[in-house]
Design a protein around this motif. Structure first.
Motif, PDB file in Angstrom:
ATOM      1  N   PRO A 115       1.489  -1.257   0.342  1.00  0.00           N
ATOM      2  CA  PRO A 115      -0.118   0.125  -0.088  1.00  0.00           C
ATOM      3  C   PRO A 115       1.009   1.138   0.338  1.00  0.00           C
ATOM      4  O   PRO A 115       1.871   1.304   0.047  1.00  0.00           O
ATOM      5  CB  PRO A 115      -0.160  -0.386   1.472  1.00  0.00           C
ATOM      6  CG  PRO A 115      -0.173  -1.013   1.903  1.00  0.00           C
ATOM      7  CD  PRO A 115       0.774  -2.252   1.506  1.00  0.00           C
ATOM      8  N   LYS A 116       0.119   2.644  -0.485  1.00  0.00           N
ATOM      9  CA  LYS A 116       0.516   3.382  -0.561  1.00  0.00           C
ATOM     10  C   LYS A 116       1.608   3.798   0.656  1.00  0.00           C
ATOM     11  O   LYS A 116       2.574   4.741   0.876  1.00  0.00           O
ATOM     12  CB  LYS A 116      -0.161   4.557  -1.324  1.00  0.00           C
ATOM     13  CG  LYS A 116       0.687   5.199  -2.770  1.00  0.00           C
ATOM     14  CD  LYS A 116      -0.663   6.208  -2.634  1.00  0.00           C
ATOM     15  CE  LYS A 116      -0.239   7.549  -3.534  1.00  0.00           C
ATOM     16  NZ  LYS A 116      -1.202   8.339  -3.959  1.00  0.00           N
ATOM     17  N   ALA A 372       3.530   3.455  17.911  1.00  0.00           N
ATOM     18  CA  ALA A 372       3.044   4.558  18.241  1.00  0.00           C
ATOM     19  C   ALA A 372       2.410   5.211  17.540  1.00  0.00           C
ATOM     20  O   ALA A 372       1.247   6.380  17.873  1.00  0.00           O
ATOM     21  CB  ALA A 372       4.893   5.411  19.093  1.00  0.00           C
ATOM     22  N   ARG A 373       2.826   5.271  16.245  1.00  0.00           N
ATOM     23  CA  ARG A 373       1.835   5.637  14.758  1.00  0.00           C
ATOM     24  C   ARG A 373       1.502   5.299  14.129  1.00  0.00           C
ATOM     25  O   ARG A 373       2.510   4.773  13.665  1.00  0.00           O
ATOM     26  CB  ARG A 373       3.085   7.517  14.544  1.00  0.00           C
ATOM     27  CG  ARG A 373       2.099   8.113  14.052  1.00  0.00           C
ATOM     28  CD  ARG A 373       3.355   8.809  13.483  1.00  0.00           C
ATOM     29  NE  ARG A 373       4.759   9.148  12.666  1.00  0.00           N
ATOM     30  CZ  ARG A 373       4.783   9.664  12.197  1.00  0.00           C
ATOM     31  NH1 ARG A 373       3.432   9.124  10.650  1.00  0.00           N
ATOM     32  NH2 ARG A 373       5.910   9.017  11.435  1.00  0.00           N
ATOM     33  N   GLY A 374       0.636   4.762  13.842  1.00  0.00           N
ATOM     34  CA  GLY A 374      -0.023   3.488  13.488  1.00  0.00           C
ATOM     35  C   GLY A 374      -0.370   4.306  11.670  1.00  0.00           C
ATOM     36  O   GLY A 374       0.135   5.879  11.760  1.00  0.00           O
ATOM     37  N   PRO A 375      -1.091   3.753  10.859  1.00  0.00           N
ATOM     38  CA  PRO A 375      -2.000   4.564   9.347  1.00  0.00           C
ATOM     39  C   PRO A 375      -2.618   5.573   9.501  1.00  0.00           C
ATOM     40  O   PRO A 375      -3.199   5.438  10.752  1.00  0.00           O
ATOM     41  CB  PRO A 375      -2.056   2.852   8.199  1.00  0.00           C
ATOM     42  CG  PRO A 375      -1.837   2.221   9.787  1.00  0.00           C
ATOM     43  CD  PRO A 375      -1.217   2.658  10.114  1.00  0.00           C
ATOM     44  N   GLU A 376      -2.703   7.062   9.237  1.00  0.00           N
ATOM     45  CA  GLU A 376      -4.050   7.935   9.552  1.00  0.00           C
ATOM     46  C   GLU A 376      -4.989   8.033   8.896  1.00  0.00           C
ATOM     47  O   GLU A 376      -4.982   7.081   7.851  1.00  0.00           O
ATOM     48  CB  GLU A 376      -3.189   9.172   9.217  1.00  0.00           C
ATOM     49  CG  GLU A 376      -2.403   9.438  10.270  1.00  0.00           C
ATOM     50  CD  GLU A 376      -1.274  10.515   9.825  1.00  0.00           C
ATOM     51  OE1 GLU A 376      -1.737  11.561   8.753  1.00  0.00           O
ATOM     52  OE2 GLU A 376      -0.312  10.873  10.422  1.00  0.00           O
ATOM     53  N   LYS A 377      -6.037   8.172   9.498  1.00  0.00           N
ATOM     54  CA  LYS A 377      -7.179   7.947   9.150  1.00  0.00           C
ATOM     55  C   LYS A 377      -7.242   8.619   7.730  1.00  0.00           C
ATOM     56  O   LYS A 377      -7.050   9.483   7.260  1.00  0.00           O
ATOM     57  CB  LYS A 377      -8.446   8.956   9.539  1.00  0.00           C
ATOM     58  CG  LYS A 377      -9.016   8.633  10.374  1.00  0.00           C
ATOM     59  CD  LYS A 377     -10.891   9.236  10.639  1.00  0.00           C
ATOM     60  CE  LYS A 377     -11.435   7.906  11.633  1.00  0.00           C
ATOM     61  NZ  LYS A 377     -11.920   8.772  13.123  1.00  0.00           N
ATOM     62  N   GLY A 378      -7.989   7.563   6.638  1.00  0.00           N
ATOM     63  CA  GLY A 378      -7.947   8.405   5.075  1.00  0.00           C
ATOM     64  C   GLY A 378      -6.725   7.037   4.433  1.00  0.00           C
ATOM     65  O   GLY A 378      -6.442   7.050   3.110  1.00  0.00           O
ATOM     66  N   ASP A 379      -5.933   7.048   5.429  1.00  0.00           N
ATOM     67  CA  ASP A 379      -4.362   6.746   4.308  1.00  0.00           C
ATOM     68  C   ASP A 379      -5.225   4.131   3.979  1.00  0.00           C
ATOM     69  O   ASP A 379      -5.542   4.156   4.512  1.00  0.00           O
ATOM     70  CB  ASP A 379      -3.542   5.881   5.509  1.00  0.00           C
ATOM     71  CG  ASP A 379      -2.485   7.217   5.393  1.00  0.00           C
ATOM     72  OD1 ASP A 379      -3.053   7.781   4.898  1.00  0.00           O
ATOM     73  OD2 ASP A 379      -2.354   7.425   6.599  1.00  0.00           O
ATOM     74  N   SER A 384      -7.733  -1.490   7.209  1.00  0.00           N
ATOM     75  CA  SER A 384      -7.546  -3.109   7.579  1.00  0.00           C
ATOM     76  C   SER A 384      -6.808  -3.033   8.641  1.00  0.00           C
ATOM     77  O   SER A 384      -6.823  -4.412   9.800  1.00  0.00           O
ATOM     78  CB  SER A 384      -6.797  -3.251   6.524  1.00  0.00           C
ATOM     79  OG  SER A 384      -5.395  -2.755   5.901  1.00  0.00           O
ATOM     80  N   HIS A 385      -5.468  -2.038   9.160  1.00  0.00           N
ATOM     81  CA  HIS A 385      -5.210  -2.014  10.278  1.00  0.00           C
ATOM     82  C   HIS A 385      -5.804  -2.341  11.770  1.00  0.00           C
ATOM     83  O   HIS A 385      -5.265  -2.673  12.445  1.00  0.00           O
ATOM     84  CB  HIS A 385      -3.330  -1.212   9.781  1.00  0.00           C
ATOM     85  CG  HIS A 385      -3.129  -0.405  11.174  1.00  0.00           C
ATOM     86  ND1 HIS A 385      -2.207  -1.823  11.563  1.00  0.00           N
ATOM     87  CD2 HIS A 385      -2.647   0.150  12.330  1.00  0.00           C
ATOM     88  CE1 HIS A 385      -1.593  -2.127  12.983  1.00  0.00           C
ATOM     89  NE2 HIS A 385      -1.574  -0.244  13.322  1.00  0.00           N
ATOM     90  N   GLU A 386      -6.469  -1.371  11.361  1.00  0.00           N
ATOM     91  CA  GLU A 386      -7.325  -1.406  12.621  1.00  0.00           C
ATOM     92  C   GLU A 386      -8.408  -2.518  12.587  1.00  0.00           C
ATOM     93  O   GLU A 386      -8.298  -2.423  13.686  1.00  0.00           O
ATOM     94  CB  GLU A 386      -8.946   0.268  12.602  1.00  0.00           C
ATOM     95  CG  GLU A 386      -7.784   1.263  13.193  1.00  0.00           C
ATOM     96  CD  GLU A 386      -6.739   1.422  14.370  1.00  0.00           C
ATOM     97  OE1 GLU A 386      -7.690   1.616  14.872  1.00  0.00           O
ATOM     98  OE2 GLU A 386      -6.039   1.862  13.729  1.00  0.00           O
ATOM     99  N   LEU A 387      -9.188  -3.246  11.730  1.00  0.00           N
ATOM    100  CA  LEU A 387      -9.293  -4.292  11.669  1.00  0.00           C
ATOM    101  C   LEU A 387      -8.533  -5.062  12.765  1.00  0.00           C
ATOM    102  O   LEU A 387      -8.903  -6.062  13.595  1.00  0.00           O
ATOM    103  CB  LEU A 387     -10.557  -4.603  10.464  1.00  0.00           C
ATOM    104  CG  LEU A 387     -10.597  -6.131  10.766  1.00  0.00           C
ATOM    105  CD1 LEU A 387     -12.923  -5.379  11.243  1.00  0.00           C
ATOM    106  CD2 LEU A 387     -11.681  -6.354   9.091  1.00  0.00           C
ATOM    107  N   GLU A 388      -7.795  -5.052  12.161  1.00  0.00           N
ATOM    108  CA  GLU A 388      -6.897  -6.898  12.325  1.00  0.00           C
ATOM    109  C   GLU A 388      -5.977  -6.195  14.135  1.00  0.00           C
ATOM    110  O   GLU A 388      -6.436  -7.454  15.052  1.00  0.00           O
ATOM    111  CB  GLU A 388      -5.463  -6.448  11.687  1.00  0.00           C
ATOM    112  CG  GLU A 388      -5.131  -7.223  10.412  1.00  0.00           C
ATOM    113  CD  GLU A 388      -3.949  -7.484   9.697  1.00  0.00           C
ATOM    114  OE1 GLU A 388      -3.370  -6.909  10.280  1.00  0.00           O
ATOM    115  OE2 GLU A 388      -4.030  -7.576   8.508  1.00  0.00           O
TER     116      GLU A 388
END
Ligand SMILES: Cc1ncc(COP(=O)(O)O)c(C=O)c1O
Length: 506
Positions: A115-116, A372-379, A384-388
């Motif tokens: 992913p980008k 500490a810093r995951g992908p941001e909303k809209g990324d 999918s990261h939040e779901l996992e």
């Protein structure tokens, strides 16, 4: 040969074979503090479990007598070793950082595979690291990652400031804990207050560095809460015995006890430490593993709320880790510690100590920054990261209930609610005849019990005596990390064994 006899025999062989060879390091000449040090999580029962597993794998003679096909390891909080799936996005970023540019971030087809936002983050990390993931970083950890950690702490604590210069990235929380203890134990009169029951890294490292263990007992009947009167009793008793008490360890959420401390409880502790000039070591590696209504409340936030951050009235060091939460990346060895309220000269020496280790593992540092810093909303990866993460979290929560309820349903066992962390810590009624049988073998009763459980069912737990407990209490610690079906089977096996054991030694 029954496991217990085999263990005693192998201990004897080990003892005699390491003695008496001229000019060599021997049991007599090696460090007595290392010999004194115990670490139950990987102790006697696990050694026996590994031996059985090896025999089962090799179909060794006698292995067909076991009523199980494999050992179910519930002794250690190592989620991915018992089937927890890796989170995809952190591994994508990590792999791109590790790959040479031409086959990774700069490959013409990279966006067909990644992913980008993972590519963007990997490029950002590469730029921040400067020399890539194979070079040493700054001894406190790369500044870009410490910035992420400081921002994470500030957000978690509703805006309380965090300075990246006071953050050290460490090889797991363990390495930070050891470095701080090294600094605190100035001589053998120094002691640290540790909870009982406790995660045994504290007792082990205090033994290793010749510090004194000053136990304070958690209140089992009140869901393992901390009791301020017990803190006072413990401190006074140690001081009267001549111990120079220099600090206090708080483990919240608890290991092995699984409690999440109330806001009042944490505030009591920070006030107590400030009033008595004790350095507070707040072990918060399970801060994301909270399954009940009590939210996690950090020691730093409590210090702020009690006005103790002003004028450095509290000396606090907090620990966190990428090994726990929902990442479960134990093998990466990613951790951090944050220093608050310390003198600059003390910080300089801690920095020197970190420098002597060069730097912590870079993949651990990367994991901590991604935690500490995951992908941001809209990324692209956000959903999918939040779901996992939530699938792992919800399953852990369900599993905590399966084990807690299952153990409480066994007559003769009692287990406090697993509000957080990854463990249940039931107390177990062990019949007098079993206690006598254990004594004949020179074993603590709950080690005898855990070895019997292992031999009969293949379930590997840690005897509660390895964590410390009140005299006359027996029990064990089990994780609730194995996958749900395995865990339900394990709970049934624990019940069957307990009934059989109680009958045998009635
Ligand atoms: C309470 C507690 N602190 C610290 C650690 C060490 O974790 P790590 O060194 O993997 O970050 C553990 C590991 O189980 C733990 O349970």
């Amino acid at each position: 040969m029954p496991i217990v006899s085999a263990l005693l025999l192998s201990a004897l062989v080990l003892t005699t074979s390491t003695l008496g060879v001229d000019g060599r390091l021997t049991l007599d000449t090696m460090s007595s503090s290392l010999k004194r040090m115990e670490y139950a999580v990987r102790g006697q029962v696990v050694i026996a479990a590994d031996k059985i597993q090896a025999d089962l794998t090799a179909h060794a003679p006698g292995s067909e007598d076991f009523d199980f096909e494999k050992i179910l390891y519930t002794n250690i909080g190592n989620p991915q070793s018992v089937g927890q799936k890796e989170l995809t996005w952190p591994r994508q970023v990590l792999s791109l950082v590790d790959l040479p540019n031409e086959v990774g971030v700069d490959h013409p087809d990279v966006l067909k595979m990644y992913p980008k936002d993972a590519v963007k983050r990997a490029k950002e990390i590469k730029l921040g690291l400067g020399s890539g993931s194979g070079a040493y970083s700054h001894s406190k950890g790369a500044k870009i990652f410490r910035d992420d950690v400081a921002a994470f702490i500030k957000k978690r604590d509703d805006g309380v400031a965090s300075d990246p210069e006071d953050i050290y990235l460490t090889n797991g929380a363990s390495a930070g804990i050891e470095n701080v203890l090294k600094a605190l134990i100035a001589d053998p009169s120094c002691g640290m207050m540790i909870p009982i029951p406790q995660y045994p890294i504290y007792s082990a490292l205090l033994d290793l560095h010749n510090g004194q263990k000053v136990p304070y007992y958690l209140d089992e009947d009140r869901c393992w809460e901390i009791n301020i009167r017990e803190l006072e009793r413990s401190l006074t008793a140690a001081q009267e015995a001549g111990v120079n008490v220099v600090g206090l360890v708080l483990i919240n959420p608890g290991n092995p006890t699984g409690q999440v401390l109330s806001k009042e409880g944490v505030q009591d502790v920070v006030r107590f430490c400030a009033a008595n000039d004790l350095v507070l070591m707040s072990d918060e590696v399970y801060q994301e593993n909270v399954y009940d209504d009590t939210p996690f409340y950090s020691a730093k936030r409590a210090a702020y709320d009690c006005g103790l951050l002003e004028d450095d009235r509290l000396q606090l060091v907090s620990f966190h880790s990428a090994s726990k939460g929902v990442f479960g990346e134990c093998g990466r060895r990613g951790g951090y510690m944050e220093l608050v309220g310390f003198d600059q000269t003390v910080k300089d020496h801690l920095y020197k100590l970190a420098s002597s280790g060069l730097c912590s593992s870079i993949s651990g540092q990367i994991m901590i920054s991604l935690m500490a810093r995951g992908p941001e909303k809209g990324d692209e990866s956000y959903e999918s990261h939040e779901l996992e993460k939530s699938l792992i979290f919800e399953s852990l929560k369900r599993r905590s209930k399966i084990v807690e309820a299952g153990l409480n349903a066994v007559e003769g066992m009692s287990c406090q609610p697993a509000q957080g962390a990854m463990y249940c810590f039931p107390s177990v009624q062990v019949p007098d005849r079993a206690i006598e049988a254990a004594a004949k073998l020179g074993l603590p009763p709950d080690t005898f019990y855990a070895l019997s459980l292992l031999e009969r069912t293949g379930v590997c737990v840690v005897p509660a005596s390895g964590f410390g407990q009140r005299k006359g209490r027996f029990g064990f610690r089990t994780t609730f990390l194995p996958q749900e079906e395995d865990l339900s089977n394990a709970v049934s096996a624990i019940r069957r064994h307990h009934e059989e054991f109680s009958l045998k030694y009635k």
